[in-house]
Scaffold this active site. Sequence first.
Site, PDB file in Angstrom:
ATOM      1  N   TYR A  68      52.518  74.105  66.910  1.00 40.83           N
ATOM      2  CA  TYR A  68      51.509  73.055  66.705  1.00 40.83           C
ATOM      3  C   TYR A  68      52.151  71.759  66.221  1.00 40.83           C
ATOM      4  CZ  TYR A  68      47.518  75.698  68.109  1.00 40.83           C
ATOM      5  OH  TYR A  68      46.622  76.379  68.893  1.00 40.83           O
ATOM      6  N   ARG A  71      53.380  69.988  69.221  1.00 45.22           N
ATOM      7  CA  ARG A  71      52.269  69.383  69.969  1.00 45.22           C
ATOM      8  C   ARG A  71      51.722  68.161  69.229  1.00 45.22           C
ATOM      9  NH1 ARG A  71      47.795  73.186  71.601  1.00 45.22           N
ATOM     10  NH2 ARG A  71      47.341  71.536  73.076  1.00 45.22           N
ATOM     11  N   GLN A 102      36.769  68.701  74.351  1.00 45.46           N
ATOM     12  CA  GLN A 102      37.444  69.955  74.009  1.00 45.46           C
ATOM     13  C   GLN A 102      38.862  69.662  73.534  1.00 45.46           C
ATOM     14  OE1 GLN A 102      36.528  72.956  77.453  1.00 45.46           O
ATOM     15  NE2 GLN A 102      36.176  70.898  78.198  1.00 45.46           N
ATOM     16  N   HIS A 120      36.790  71.700  69.686  1.00 42.15           N
ATOM     17  CA  HIS A 120      37.907  72.614  69.432  1.00 42.15           C
ATOM     18  C   HIS A 120      38.810  72.132  68.289  1.00 42.15           C
ATOM     19  CE1 HIS A 120      37.499  74.407  73.763  1.00 42.15           C
ATOM     20  NE2 HIS A 120      36.574  74.830  72.931  1.00 42.15           N
ATOM     21  N   CYS A 128      43.535  74.815  54.044  1.00 39.32           N
ATOM     22  CA  CYS A 128      44.041  76.024  53.398  1.00 39.32           C
ATOM     23  C   CYS A 128      43.062  77.166  53.648  1.00 39.32           C
ATOM     24  CB  CYS A 128      44.193  75.764  51.900  1.00 39.32           C
ATOM     25  SG  CYS A 128      44.512  77.294  50.991  1.00 39.32           S
ATOM     26  N   CYS A 152      46.534  76.236  45.698  1.00 37.01           N
ATOM     27  CA  CYS A 152      46.346  77.668  45.415  1.00 37.01           C
ATOM     28  C   CYS A 152      47.440  78.553  46.005  1.00 37.01           C
ATOM     29  CB  CYS A 152      44.978  78.122  45.932  1.00 37.01           C
ATOM     30  SG  CYS A 152      44.917  78.359  47.713  1.00 37.01           S
ATOM     31  N   THR A 190      38.048  68.723  83.093  1.00 31.69           N
ATOM     32  CA  THR A 190      38.009  70.075  82.525  1.00 31.69           C
ATOM     33  C   THR A 190      37.837  71.106  83.635  1.00 31.69           C
ATOM     34  OG1 THR A 190      36.909  71.582  80.971  1.00 31.69           O
ATOM     35  CG2 THR A 190      35.507  69.913  82.002  1.00 31.69           C
ATOM     36  N   ASN A 215      37.198  64.723  88.625  1.00 34.56           N
ATOM     37  CA  ASN A 215      38.345  65.642  88.568  1.00 34.56           C
ATOM     38  C   ASN A 215      39.027  65.613  89.943  1.00 34.56           C
ATOM     39  OD1 ASN A 215      39.963  68.091  88.421  1.00 34.56           O
ATOM     40  ND2 ASN A 215      38.660  68.722  86.722  1.00 34.56           N
ATOM     41  N   GLU A 217      40.554  67.994  91.262  1.00 35.10           N
ATOM     42  CA  GLU A 217      40.508  69.345  91.848  1.00 35.10           C
ATOM     43  C   GLU A 217      39.105  69.924  91.719  1.00 35.10           C
ATOM     44  OE1 GLU A 217      43.390  70.938  92.845  1.00 35.10           O
ATOM     45  OE2 GLU A 217      44.781  69.394  92.130  1.00 35.10           O
TER      46      GLU A 217
END
Length: 259
Positions: A68, A71, A102, A120, A128, A152, A190, A215, A217
């Site tokens: 992450y 990214r 998203q 998302h 945390c 913590c 999407t 899109n 596609e």
Amino acid sequence: MTAILSDRFLDRLARARSVVAFTGAGISAESGVPTFRGNQGIWTKFKPEELANLDAFLSNPSLVWEWYSARRKVMGEVQPNAGHLALARLEQSFPSVTVVTQNIDNLHRRAGSKHVLELHGNIDRNYCMGCGARYVGDEILFKEGIPQCSGCGGLVRPDVVWFGEMLPLDQWDESVKAIESADVVLSIGTSGVVFPAAELPLYGKRHGAYTVEINPEETELSETMDEVVRGKSAQVLPELVKELESRGVGKQTQKISRK
Ligand code: OAD
């Protein structure tokens, strides 16, 4: 090559007061953020079950964190493209424009869109798992490569939705509300295969919105859309804005909304 924007589509937009753009990874492709599926997609190189779920994080937090972080770096370095900017500009043409995304890359906000709902999560945020303390960006304590809460001592995770997890309820509820009252719903970049997000354009259609896919596609949603525009979003969306502005759409709707 310019995309074909039908008169029907432009007429529906010209009369719209409320527009929702439902976006996925494809809108950020031309900024240099890889999509998930397709030949170059992230999930062709990595397995979601090894990286994008809670069990993976609990069994190997430093590996998932590292992924992450990489990214986050890519997403922080790229710039919003002409598609993101055109969506932000659409706000000048309609009383209500909502982006339901998203994507976790923050590019809609960086492009200037004001009403963005993130289904998302967002890669810039972390929290945390023990006490819920929030952390922004990479400024977190590490113990042997493991992100740790300075309050913590709990494990800090990215504030993104992993496979098998619930969507943030407030974002989902607001998205459903926006989609169900939209006059036009644009489904942009999407593949429409991840649920429940992929249901949203259909909710719009059921409530009378004109639904249009943008899109290059064919997707799982194509057949159910009222119309499809085959093209890349960084090309089609600026054309759309140009067309609307040349028809004076923004000026008209602003006049109506002042009455
Ligand atoms: P996908 O990778 O599944 O699909 C990307 C879509 O973008 C495809 O339909 C492409 O044809 C299209 N596309 C590619 N380039 C484009 C361009 N320049 N302009 C417009 N469209 C283009 O990505 P998503 O549908 O966003 O979830 O994936 C949905 C979810 O699956 C993601 O949010 C993520 C992933 O697993 C989580 O991480 C929970």
